[in-house]
Design a protein around this motif. Structure first.
Motif, short mmCIF file in Angstrom:
data_model
loop_
_atom_site.label_atom_id
_atom_site.label_comp_id
_atom_site.label_asym_id
_atom_site.label_seq_id
_atom_site.Cartn_x
_atom_site.Cartn_y
_atom_site.Cartn_z
N SER A 103 0.83 -1.21 0.00
CA SER A 103 0.00 0.00 0.00
C SER A 103 0.87 1.26 0.00
N HIS A 104 2.13 1.12 0.39
CA HIS A 104 3.04 2.28 0.45
C HIS A 104 3.78 2.50 -0.87
N MET A 105 3.56 1.62 -1.84
CA MET A 105 4.31 1.71 -3.10
C MET A 105 3.48 2.42 -4.16
N GLN A 106 4.12 3.33 -4.88
CA GLN A 106 3.46 3.99 -6.00
C GLN A 106 4.40 4.08 -7.18
N LEU A 107 3.85 3.98 -8.37
CA LEU A 107 4.63 4.12 -9.60
C LEU A 107 4.74 5.61 -9.91
N VAL A 108 5.97 6.11 -10.05
CA VAL A 108 6.16 7.54 -10.27
C VAL A 108 6.68 7.87 -11.66
N ASP A 109 7.18 6.88 -12.39
CA ASP A 109 7.65 7.17 -13.75
C ASP A 109 7.62 5.89 -14.57
N TYR A 110 7.36 6.05 -15.86
CA TYR A 110 7.21 4.92 -16.77
C TYR A 110 7.75 5.33 -18.12
N LYS A 111 8.74 4.59 -18.64
CA LYS A 111 9.35 4.94 -19.92
C LYS A 111 9.41 3.70 -20.81
N SER B 122 9.61 3.39 -9.04
CA SER B 122 8.64 3.30 -7.96
C SER B 122 9.17 3.99 -6.73
N ARG B 123 8.25 4.32 -5.82
CA ARG B 123 8.65 5.02 -4.60
C ARG B 123 7.76 4.56 -3.45
N SER C 28 6.12 -4.45 -19.80
CA SER C 28 5.64 -3.62 -18.69
C SER C 28 5.37 -4.48 -17.46
N TYR C 29 4.76 -5.64 -17.66
CA TYR C 29 4.50 -6.51 -16.52
C TYR C 29 5.81 -6.97 -15.87
N ASN C 30 6.80 -7.32 -16.68
CA ASN C 30 8.08 -7.77 -16.11
C ASN C 30 8.70 -6.69 -15.22
N ALA C 31 8.66 -5.44 -15.70
CA ALA C 31 9.21 -4.34 -14.89
C ALA C 31 8.36 -4.11 -13.64
N LEU C 32 7.03 -4.21 -13.79
CA LEU C 32 6.14 -4.02 -12.65
C LEU C 32 6.33 -5.11 -11.60
N GLN C 33 6.46 -6.35 -12.06
CA GLN C 33 6.67 -7.45 -11.11
C GLN C 33 7.97 -7.27 -10.34
#
Length: 524
Positions: A461-469, A489-490, A510-515
């Motif tokens: 719950s403390h994690m958020q995506l802050v940039d995506y390239k 992420s932050r 994208s999923y690989n980076a997100l995982q």
């Protein structure tokens, strides 16, 4: 005179003027932190009041350990006092210990561009710097077109420099703004200025329009200047600015000057150069001096044999000293030292003789050949290393996912695109499924995964995506091209981490980076 040369990075401002470069606030924060770890003395963050990105950056300055942040602006305008000039005050109100104030030194610009008298310009320089110093700021005076002014009307140009010096400027920065001056003239003119202003107060700022910005900067140091302004990878308008990735090793390893960068920090130079390119979605220049992938590449016969027997015969410095590595192209023998250095950076203590290190080296090479680049994705490298060396726990297993995008007209007559993701996940032997909508496929995937994972791993719950390239790696393949995705992420404490995914399918990448981003947080 001291042999210490100070380094001033203008990547976050001058670099932003590069064609096709557009920094986000997150980019600026991440790059500033890396420059700080490298040991740069001063980092110019931008121009407060000039645009929303710079305003947001100065409202959320990163914590720096070694570097000083500098705000950039111009002298007061004609008809305004320094204390009541809105533009100058926006700069002076920034929460930085230092400011850089640019002013005219070429009489042609004063009379023809500004339409002012020469005395008016001198007063603007003096008043602006004097006011900034009275507020406790360390002041850099960027003498715009200094070398054009010194060539056209040296008496007046010297008056401008003296006005800044007498008003209390700590550094008088001689700017080759149009990049047209050559090294012999730089040396001559800086030497002339140094007869009136001590070299310990003189700095140089060069553009690269004649491909001489690095040579001009070093010539200025030889003539007495003791601070160099430049950008990482030579970013900047037109042909770019003086390239600090070349200047720094030349100063330290070739010319014997001291800087604030320690030898162990210098080993981060290649990493910072490539990380910057990754942040900007730009391919790194393989043939860049010092930091390029081919800077220490050797190919063929007797040459390779000589290098292996005596590297100094073909390598002007030890590539490891600036964080690069040797490439023997016919039989690549590089990589181990680089991987060990990365392990140290991420805090993993490993016996250098551990045979599993070779397995990790081979795996990194295979991944990089497939399109991965770990210089800008330290968290993904950390996971790869932990999995290879320490058997990373399996927090969950994705057994499948589906993403649907629908583009349609909504009830209000607006054209909208909706994304819906379905995920199937196995956790501790139990099967779970979730469906979620999002603002794009990555957001939908993230939302669906969180539905399943949050009850079991509440730290997410403390994690958020802050940039995506997203970057295309082999553009010749068109829409079938291989895609590299970088995610930053932050967490709620402000810690940030970057992960990478590569695939011919952008959703899969994208999923690989997100995982990796999720697993990295859980593994911490």
């Amino acid at each position: 005179m001291s042999d210490h040369v100070y380094l001033y990075d203008t990547t976050l401002r001058d670099g932003a003027q590069t064609r096709d470069v557009d920094f986000s606030v997150a980019d600026k924060q991440a790059i500033a932190r890396e420059l700080d770890l490298l040991g740069i003395d001063f980092i110019e963050g931008g121009w407060p009041g000039a645009n929303p990105t710079d305003d947001a950056f100065f409202d959320a300055l990163p914590h720096l350990q070694q570097s000083q942040m500098v705000a950039f602006g111009m002298t007061r305008r004609a008809g305004h006092s320094a204390a009541n000039d809105p533009g100058l005050n926006a700069v002076l109100n920034a929460a930085t210990p230092a400011v850089c104030i640019v002013g005219k030194t070429w009489d042609f610009h004063v009379t023809d561009a500004l339409g002012l008298s020469l005395d008016d310009n001198l007063a603007m320089i003096h008043d602006s710097i004097n006011h900034a110093v009275s507020l406790g700021k360390t002041v850099f005076f960027d003498a715009e077109h200094a070398f054009d002014g010194l060539a056209a009307n040296p008496d007046y140009a010297h008056q401008c420099l003296q006005a800044a010096y007498k008003a209390g400027a700590r550094w008088i920065v001689l700017c080759d703004t149009n990049g047209g001056t050559l090294p012999h003239d730089i040396r001559r003119m800086v030497s002339a200025v140094a007869r009136d202003i001590p070299g310990e107060y003189l700095a140089i700022h060069c553009h690269n329009d004649t491909e001489n910005a690095v040579a001009n900067s070093l010539a200025a140091v030889e003539a007495g200047a003791r601070l160099i302004q430049g950008t990482m990878n030579g970013l900047g308008e037109r042909c770019g600015n003086a390239n600090l990735t070349s200047i720094i090793p030349c100063l330290m390893l070739k010319m014997g000057y001291q800087t604030s960068i320690k030898p162990e920090q210098l080993q981060r130079l290649t990493h910072v150069s490539r990380l910057l390119d990754d942040r900007l979605n730009r391919p790194s220049n393989r043939h860049a001096a010092f930091v390029g992938e081919s800077a220490f590449a050797h190919k063929g016969g007797l040459h390779v044999s000589a290098v292996l027997k005596n590297p100094k015969s073909y390598e002007h410095i030890d590539p490891a000293s600036i964080g690069n590595r040797r490439h023997i192209l016919v039989s690549d023998q590089s990589g181990r030292a680089s991987v060990l250095s990365r392990l140290q950076d991420i805090g993993l203590s490993v016996d250098p003789q551990d045979p599993r290190i070779n397995d990790l080296v081979d795996l990194v090479k295979q991944r990089e050949f497939a399109g991965y680049a770990y210089d800008g994705a330290a968290a993904s490298f950390a996971l790869l290393a932990r999995q290879t060396l320490f058997n990373l726990p399996e927090f969950y297993t994705l057994t499948g996912f589906r993403v649907i995008d629908e583009r349609r007209w909504n009830a209000k007559g607006a054209l909208v695109t909706l994304s819906e993701a379905t995920v199937k996940v196995r956790i501790q032997g139990q099967e779970h499924m979730a469906v979620a909508e999002g603002n794009g496929p990555v957001n939908a995937l993230d939302a669906a995964l969180r539905q399943v994972l949050l009850p079991i791993y509440p730290a997410l719950s403390h994690m958020q995506l802050v940039d995506y390239k997203v970057r295309i790696l082999n553009s010749g393949e068109g829409t079938k091209a291989l895609t590299r995705v970088l995610i930053e992420s932050r967490d709620h404490d402000g810690n940030s981490w970057s992960t990478i995914g590569v695939s011919a399918n952008v959703i899969d990448a994208s999923y690989n980076a997100l995982q990796d981003a999720i697993v990295y947080l859980l593994s911490r």
